[in-house]
Design an enzyme around this catalytic site. Structure first.
Site, PDB file in Angstrom:
ATOM      1  N   PHE A  11      39.658  42.443  46.291  1.00  0.00           N
ATOM      2  CA  PHE A  11      38.841  41.691  47.086  1.00  0.00           C
ATOM      3  C   PHE A  11      38.886  40.262  47.181  1.00  0.00           C
ATOM      4  CE2 PHE A  11      34.271  40.200  48.090  1.00  0.00           C
ATOM      5  CZ  PHE A  11      34.525  39.727  49.121  1.00  0.00           C
ATOM      6  N   ASP A  31      47.024  43.797  38.421  1.00  0.00           N
ATOM      7  CA  ASP A  31      46.086  44.871  38.889  1.00  0.00           C
ATOM      8  C   ASP A  31      46.464  46.162  38.562  1.00  0.00           C
ATOM      9  OD1 ASP A  31      44.374  46.246  40.862  1.00  0.00           O
ATOM     10  OD2 ASP A  31      44.043  44.177  41.514  1.00  0.00           O
ATOM     11  N   TYR A 143      26.794  44.141  32.258  1.00  0.00           N
ATOM     12  CA  TYR A 143      27.820  43.276  32.969  1.00  0.00           C
ATOM     13  C   TYR A 143      27.499  41.996  32.587  1.00  0.00           C
ATOM     14  CZ  TYR A 143      29.922  41.233  36.891  1.00  0.00           C
ATOM     15  OH  TYR A 143      30.546  40.314  37.841  1.00  0.00           O
ATOM     16  N   LYS A 147      29.988  39.035  31.060  1.00  0.00           N
ATOM     17  CA  LYS A 147      30.549  37.838  31.612  1.00  0.00           C
ATOM     18  C   LYS A 147      30.445  36.643  30.514  1.00  0.00           C
ATOM     19  CE  LYS A 147      32.904  39.300  35.087  1.00  0.00           C
ATOM     20  NZ  LYS A 147      34.253  38.781  35.318  1.00  0.00           N
ATOM     21  N   ASN A 172      26.343  36.686  45.255  1.00  0.00           N
ATOM     22  CA  ASN A 172      26.841  38.095  45.769  1.00  0.00           C
ATOM     23  C   ASN A 172      27.847  37.687  46.657  1.00  0.00           C
ATOM     24  OD1 ASN A 172      24.414  38.632  44.331  1.00  0.00           O
ATOM     25  ND2 ASN A 172      24.822  40.558  45.442  1.00  0.00           N
ATOM     26  N   VAL A 186      26.813  44.975  49.064  1.00  0.00           N
ATOM     27  CA  VAL A 186      26.153  45.798  49.786  1.00  0.00           C
ATOM     28  C   VAL A 186      26.527  45.335  51.161  1.00  0.00           C
ATOM     29  CG1 VAL A 186      24.379  43.695  49.864  1.00  0.00           C
ATOM     30  CG2 VAL A 186      23.676  46.266  50.511  1.00  0.00           C
ATOM     31  N   VAL A 187      26.981  44.016  51.498  1.00  0.00           N
ATOM     32  CA  VAL A 187      27.532  43.810  52.850  1.00  0.00           C
ATOM     33  C   VAL A 187      28.604  44.848  53.225  1.00  0.00           C
ATOM     34  CG1 VAL A 187      28.811  42.023  54.117  1.00  0.00           C
ATOM     35  CG2 VAL A 187      26.844  41.504  52.681  1.00  0.00           C
ATOM     36  N   ILE A 202      17.716  50.715  51.944  1.00  0.00           N
ATOM     37  CA  ILE A 202      17.345  49.536  51.350  1.00  0.00           C
ATOM     38  C   ILE A 202      16.628  49.818  50.013  1.00  0.00           C
ATOM     39  CG2 ILE A 202      15.706  47.436  51.580  1.00  0.00           C
ATOM     40  CD1 ILE A 202      17.705  47.771  53.879  1.00  0.00           C
ATOM     41  N   GLY A 275      19.163  48.128  36.616  1.00  0.00           N
ATOM     42  CA  GLY A 275      20.089  46.883  36.237  1.00  0.00           C
ATOM     43  C   GLY A 275      19.901  45.828  36.974  1.00  0.00           C
TER      44      GLY A 275
END
Length: 316
Positions: A11, A31, A143, A147, A172, A186-187, A202, A275
């Site tokens: 993405f 990748d 996660y 990072k 996000n 989520v989008v 939701i 999380g």
């Protein structure tokens, strides 16, 4: 400039590769295609199919392309997966990053751009607060911890080996090409389900029905521009938050997306997810000083919905 984009079939990475090519740079993509797609790799960019966990494969790509800059987007990017499988998360996000850094050291790479997380690394924020770059990290998930480890290794590699670097902490990120099945987002999930006439879920912040977590949604084009500038060494600081500073609950996001898409679908309440931090919001002052205002949410949602809508005939 020769730029290697890891995760460039995914993405965010594919948008960075596009932008770098259009700016006249030579681009290669590393990748493993676990969630990315060959179709996302722009024409003119060489694709090297390799897994970051395979040190020799990473070294071979670096030896072949000899980049000036490594732009590191490839990651295990799911908070929930990291909670279930912290070792898998560390293998990709910690050891994979180290494999890249060691190859950078061997082949004399001058600059490293690291995609980190602003959405998870600062932990839960109190009401009314936004996290700026000086806020101490408080990772809540494996996660976020992985990072932060990557950021710390970069500081060490600069001190010990002179590797220049930039860290970009994303809010996000959403936009065209996001995979609702293979990457967090989520989008993308809401776009696909709304256009298919399916119900949206939701997940609650603390309990079902409370409107869900508060997030800062930033458009992928804004993220790509910041990455290109970082790759060219044009940022004024080593660490930069990439966000809008605008709080949006999951319920508000669902309402805005259904309005923009013109598709009214059922909305169901669901339990909180393991999380997830309750409230994540970045201070965008440093970003605005260099890039101006980020893309408004409704504008970005419209572009994202349009991209998903164009794909519908492919599934029929």
């Amino acid at each position: 400039m020769r730029i290697l984009v890891t995760g460039g079939a995914g993405f965010i990475g594919s948008h960075i590769a596009d932008l770098a090519l259009h700016a006249g740079h030579e681009v290669a993509v590393l990748d493993n295609l676990s969630s990315g797609s060959r179709a996302n790799v722009p024409g003119g960019a060489a694709l090297h199919v390799a897994d970051l966990r395979d040190r020799e494969a990473v070294r071979a790509v670096m030896a072949d392309f000899r980049p000036d800059v490594v732009n590191h987007q490839a990651a295990q990017a799911s908070v929930s997966v990291s909670v279930r499988e912290p070792l898998l998360d560390a293998e990709t996000n910690v050891l994979g990053t180290l494999h890249l850094l060691e190859a950078c050291r061997e082949f004399g790479v001058g600059r490293f751009v690291f995609a980190s997380t602003g959405g998870a690394i600062y932990g839960d924020l109190p009401e009314g607060e936004r996290a700026d770059e000086h806020r101490s990290p408080r990772p809540y998930s494996p996660y976020a911890t992985s990072k932060l480890a990557g950021e710390t290794y970069l500081a060490t590699y600069r001190a010990q080996y002179g590797l220049d670097y930039s860290v970009l902490r994303y809010a996000n990120v959403y936009g065209p090409r996001q995979n609702p099945h293979g990457e967090a987002g989520v989008v993308a999930i809401f776009c696909e389900r709304a256009l298919a006439g399916e119900a949206l879920r939701i997940h609650g912040m603390h309990a079902p029905g409370d409107g869900g977590c508060v997030r800062d949604y930033v458009y992928v084009g804004d993220v790509a521009r910041a990455n290109l500038r970082a790759s060219l060494g044009e940022l004024s600081a080593q660490l930069l938050n990439i966000g809008t500073g605008q709080p949006t609950t999951t319920a508000e996001l669902a309402a805005r997306l259904t309005r923009v898409s013109g598709h009214s679908v059922p909305i169901h309440d669901a339990p909180p997810r393991p999380g997830d931090v309750a409230r994540s919001l970045l201070d965008p002052a440093a970003y605005r000083a260099q890039f101006g205002d980020p893309t408004p949410l409704d504008e970005g949602l419209a572009q994202t919905v349009a991209w998903f809508a164009q794909r519908l005939p492919e599934k029929s």
